[in-house]
Design an enzyme around this catalytic site. Structure first.
Site, PDB file in Angstrom:
ATOM      1  N   TRP A 104       0.825  -1.215   0.000  1.00  0.00           N
ATOM      2  CA  TRP A 104       0.000   0.000   0.000  1.00  0.00           C
ATOM      3  C   TRP A 104       0.853   1.257   0.000  1.00  0.00           C
ATOM      4  O   TRP A 104       0.515   2.241  -0.664  1.00  0.00           O
ATOM      5  CB  TRP A 104      -0.994  -0.021   1.163  1.00  0.00           C
ATOM      6  N   ASP A 173      -1.591   6.268   6.722  1.00  0.00           N
ATOM      7  CA  ASP A 173      -2.623   5.353   6.245  1.00  0.00           C
ATOM      8  C   ASP A 173      -2.868   4.328   7.357  1.00  0.00           C
ATOM      9  O   ASP A 173      -2.045   3.465   7.599  1.00  0.00           O
ATOM     10  CB  ASP A 173      -2.124   4.669   4.964  1.00  0.00           C
ATOM     11  N   LYS A 197     -11.868  -2.442   7.009  1.00  0.00           N
ATOM     12  CA  LYS A 197     -11.077  -3.402   7.781  1.00  0.00           C
ATOM     13  C   LYS A 197     -11.447  -3.350   9.259  1.00  0.00           C
ATOM     14  O   LYS A 197     -11.873  -4.330   9.824  1.00  0.00           O
ATOM     15  CB  LYS A 197      -9.587  -3.146   7.577  1.00  0.00           C
TER      16      LYS A 197
END
Ligand code: PLP
Length: 362
Positions: A104, A173, A197
């Site tokens: 990511w 993030d 999530k």
């Protein structure tokens, strides 16, 4: 076909608290006595205002955010933030530092570079297949921000402590670990997390932005890509993902009122992770994929002797009502995602299964 609910170790979208799902079901046809479903009411109604304001208030209480922080709910997922961040904060001649700790982070870096922004990758763990979190990083003095990925969902690592940046705002993030434990928000300029999530369903990204960063936002951006648009409208510039925000509100209420806050949440999460890692380490059959001190509390990645055995492990686990244990397709192996809503009971059931599987195959 399964008649019953199973233990869910999916990486995202992932498990939600059962009590939250039940509350959604029970109020689905008639929300708060309105005679309408939550999916049928206006985002300009008082009912929805109460929901979004409560979600913001709970976020502020849980993370101890003061008034210089704004809590927003945006669309486009965490991935949209990869492009919005440099677009909003890096104008002519401005640069930012990025730390690359996995899939990511790599995508966030790519999206910034695509815009021709002069960003610097000041540290990376790519040399060892992203199996650790870099230490002793030196940041550029003129960086507008430092971007890091808190928890590396695919590689199974997590920052235990955030780096010291000498006053440069951190942008983080937190898609796969927001609300898993308390942390000091002071060094942060922007915190973002795709909800699917740890705090809700897919379709919405929570963004927490510090007031002073809004001064960097240029006028000539499209309204939908500008943070200031959503700050000035309480995330209601256009129709927001109402249902997803409602579920986030219920999850945050669950963390506050049922769990008892983030200290308690962390205690439970640590217990789950400890049990799972201990089962791996005591076995000589399962092997962790990351450095010990960089291990994630949320995504526990491990390998078995070979791929054939891993496939069988995932299959037999599912036959025993333990789902979602296959590693990400880019890395293979196995992964148990044990987010907030995954119970200790689920992890105990998994570790019992792991021991049985080892006895039969070890
Ligand atoms: C899943 C994930 C993303 C991508 O989220 P989308 O909402 O699908 O864009 C980004 N960062 C991290 C750390 C993730 O785990």
């Amino acid at each position: 076909m399964k008649e019953n609910r199973i233990y869910n170790f999916n990486a995202g979208p992932a498990a939600l608290p059962l009590s939250v799902l039940e509350e959604i079901r029970d109020s689905f046809l008639n929300f708060a006595g309105s005679g309408m479903s939550i999916t049928e009411i206006s985002h300009r109604s008082k009912s929805f205002d109460d929901i979004i304001n409560d979600a913001v208030a709970r976020t502020k209480r849980l993370l101890k955010l003061d008034d210089k922080f704004h809590v927003l709910f945006l669309q486009g997922g965490a991935s949209m933030q990869f492009c919005m961040i440099p677009m909003n904060f890096l104008q002519e001649g401005k640069s930012a530092d990025y730390v690359n700790t996995g899939t990511w982070s790599t995508k966030a870096i790519k999206e910034a570079k695509l815009q021709g922004k002069p960003i610097k990758v000041v540290a990376s763990s790519e040399d060892k297949n992203f199996s650790y979190i870099p230490k002793n990083i030196e940041f550029s003095k003129d960086a507008v921000y430092v971007h890091i990925t808190s928890n590396n969902t695919i590689k199974g690592t997590q920052w235990a402590n955030f780096p010291e940046t000498n006053g440069i705002p951190l942008i983080i993030d937190m898609s796969s670990d927001i609300m898993c434990k308390p942390f000091d928000v002071e060094p942060f300029g922007l915190i973002y997390a795709g909800a699917q999530k740890n705090i809700g369903p897919a379709g919405v990204c929570m963004v927490i932005i510090r007031e002073d960063l809004l001064n960097l936002v240029p006028d000539n951006l499209p309204a939908m890509l500008k943070y200031s648009t959503f700050v000035s409208t309480n995330s209601l510039f256009n129709t927001p993902p109402c249902f997803a925000i409602y579920i986030i509100q219920l999850v945050l209420k669950w963390i506050e009122e049922t769990i008892g806050g983030l200290d308690k949440m962390e205690e439970i999460n640590r217990k789950k992770a400890r049990l799972l890692y201990k089962t791996i380490d005591d076995s000589g059959f399962y092997k962790g994929t990351t450095e010990l001190e960089s291990r994630s509390m949320m995504n526990i990645t491990f390998r078995l002797l070979d791929e054939e055995l891993e496939t069988r492990f995932v299959q037999e686990a599912l036959e025993n009502d333990l789902g979602g244990l296959k590693g990400h397709s880019s890395v293979g192996g196995c992964r148990a995602s044990i987010y907030n809503a995954t119970t200790l009971e689920a992890v105990e059931t998994l570790t019992d299964f792991m021991k049985t599987f080892e006895r039969k195959n070890g």
